[in-house]
Design an enzyme around this catalytic site. Structure first.
Site, PDB file in Angstrom:
ATOM      1  N   ASP A  38     -57.103  -7.586 -52.648  1.00  0.00           N
ATOM      2  CA  ASP A  38     -55.988  -8.575 -51.920  1.00  0.00           C
ATOM      3  C   ASP A  38     -57.182 -10.102 -52.799  1.00  0.00           C
ATOM      4  OD1 ASP A  38     -54.121  -6.618 -51.932  1.00  0.00           O
ATOM      5  OD2 ASP A  38     -53.210  -7.920 -49.867  1.00  0.00           O
ATOM      6  N   CYS A  63     -48.409 -13.188 -49.646  1.00  0.00           N
ATOM      7  CA  CYS A  63     -47.868 -13.329 -47.973  1.00  0.00           C
ATOM      8  C   CYS A  63     -48.967 -13.837 -46.832  1.00  0.00           C
ATOM      9  CB  CYS A  63     -47.790 -11.400 -47.259  1.00  0.00           C
ATOM     10  SG  CYS A  63     -47.360 -10.649 -49.019  1.00  0.00           S
ATOM     11  N   TYR A 105     -49.292   6.154 -48.360  1.00  0.00           N
ATOM     12  CA  TYR A 105     -50.090   5.449 -48.490  1.00  0.00           C
ATOM     13  C   TYR A 105     -49.939   4.810 -46.969  1.00  0.00           C
ATOM     14  CZ  TYR A 105     -47.666   0.577 -48.730  1.00  0.00           C
ATOM     15  OH  TYR A 105     -47.094  -0.277 -48.392  1.00  0.00           O
ATOM     16  N   ASN A 116     -39.483 -20.381 -45.800  1.00  0.00           N
ATOM     17  CA  ASN A 116     -39.861 -21.171 -46.292  1.00  0.00           C
ATOM     18  C   ASN A 116     -40.046 -22.455 -45.239  1.00  0.00           C
ATOM     19  OD1 ASN A 116     -39.338 -20.663 -48.667  1.00  0.00           O
ATOM     20  ND2 ASN A 116     -37.619 -21.564 -48.717  1.00  0.00           N
ATOM     21  N   HIS A 160     -39.064 -18.020 -49.256  1.00  0.00           N
ATOM     22  CA  HIS A 160     -40.489 -17.073 -50.646  1.00  0.00           C
ATOM     23  C   HIS A 160     -41.567 -16.990 -49.880  1.00  0.00           C
ATOM     24  CE1 HIS A 160     -36.270 -19.327 -52.530  1.00  0.00           C
ATOM     25  NE2 HIS A 160     -37.170 -18.634 -53.314  1.00  0.00           N
ATOM     26  N   GLU A 198     -52.102  -9.540 -53.794  1.00  0.00           N
ATOM     27  CA  GLU A 198     -52.385  -8.027 -54.897  1.00  0.00           C
ATOM     28  C   GLU A 198     -52.800  -8.248 -55.612  1.00  0.00           C
ATOM     29  OE1 GLU A 198     -49.502  -8.540 -53.715  1.00  0.00           O
ATOM     30  OE2 GLU A 198     -48.618  -6.755 -52.332  1.00  0.00           O
TER      31      GLU A 198
END
Ligand SMILES: O=C(CO)[C@H](O)[C@H](O)COP(=O)(O)O
Ligand SMILES: [Mg+2]
Ligand SMILES: [Mg+2]
Length: 246
Positions: A38, A63, A105, A116, A160, A198
């Site tokens: 990331d 994120c 995982y 937001n 978002h 990522e």
């Protein structure tokens, strides 16, 4: 922080210095977990150019990983818990919410709510996402400084920017970039609100291979840190903390 004196590796010291300077680093979790790298940067330091950089060169989901204590104080639950609670009156949701074994995982995701900042317009442009991200960093800092923050006064959901709630035990409990990035923030002594995104491979559409992510780091002078190094540094950091009186 004079990391050298504390026995941190040269690479961890470089990563800590980069984060203290508000710079991007690359953070790999673990072989056998996601095996993803990331882009990682302190939320309080993000500029619109960093959002553009992440969406162009990383390509994953932007994120914000949040400190567990701040998340608790701000009332930010895991999304899965919200859905489970909601399904008391809507059984369809109970078939959707992640269950043990769904993720190959890990035992669970770390998603909380998607937000937001209330001063954004649509929420997605680089400037809007930067405002939301910076303000998330600000409320985490102020909350941990003891201020009583009403999260809903500043943010709305849905939005978002996905927030991620770090496990209380950090990397003793979970080894995702959510916990790895917050652990690094603790070691660096910076606000524990960290943006992660990522790295995806434009050729295959899969997560970028670790060796290619390392090469990207070399080409762009970015520190590349692996989860195992973070765990090792966390043990050193813990041993340097004043022992809590019982
Ligand atoms: O899924 C994710 C959120 O988009 C990413 O993998 C990110 O790295 C944080 O999640 P985790 O802590 O599970 O690694
Ligand atoms: Mg993931
Ligand atoms: Mg991850």
């Amino acid at each position: 922080m004079d990391a050298g004196a504390n026995g941190y590796s040269e690479n961890i010291r470089r990563a800590v210095t980069a984060l203290q300077n508000g710079e991007m680093i690359l953070l790999f979790d673990l072989e056998g977990r996601e095996a993803e790298t990331d882009f990682t940067i302190p939320a309080t330091a993000v500029k619109p150019s960093d959002v553009r950089w992440m969406r162009n060169d990383a390509g994953g989901l932007i994120c914000v990983a949040l400190d567990p204590d701040a998340s608790e104080k701000l009332g930010l639950p895991l999304m899965a818990d919200i859905i489970r609670e909601a399904n008391r009156s809507n059984s369809a949701l109970s078939r959707i919410v992640e269950k043990s074994g769904d993720l190959k995982y890990d035992s669970r995701s770390s998603f909380s709510i998607w937000v937001n900042h209330r001063d954004t317009r649509t929420g997605i442009p680089d400037n809007d996402r930067t405002l939301t991200i910076n303000k998330l960093g600000e409320v985490v800092k102020n909350t941990l400084d003891g201020e009583n923050i009403h999260f809903g006064n500043e943010f709305r959901t849905p939005g978002h920017v996905a927030t991620l709630r770090a496990a209380k035990g950090l990397v003793h409990e979970r080894m995702g970039q959510t916990e790895l990035s917050i652990t690094l923030a603790k070691i660096a002594g910076i606000t524990p609100a960290m943006v992660v995104c990522e790295m995806l491979d434009d050729e295959t559409g899969n997560a970028l291979e670790k060796k290619d992510a390392e090469q990207y780091g070399n080409d762009h002078n970015l520190v590349f840190v692996e989860g195992e190094e973070v765990v090792e540094a966390y043990e050193i950091w813990l041993s340097s903390q004043p022992q809590k009186k019982n």
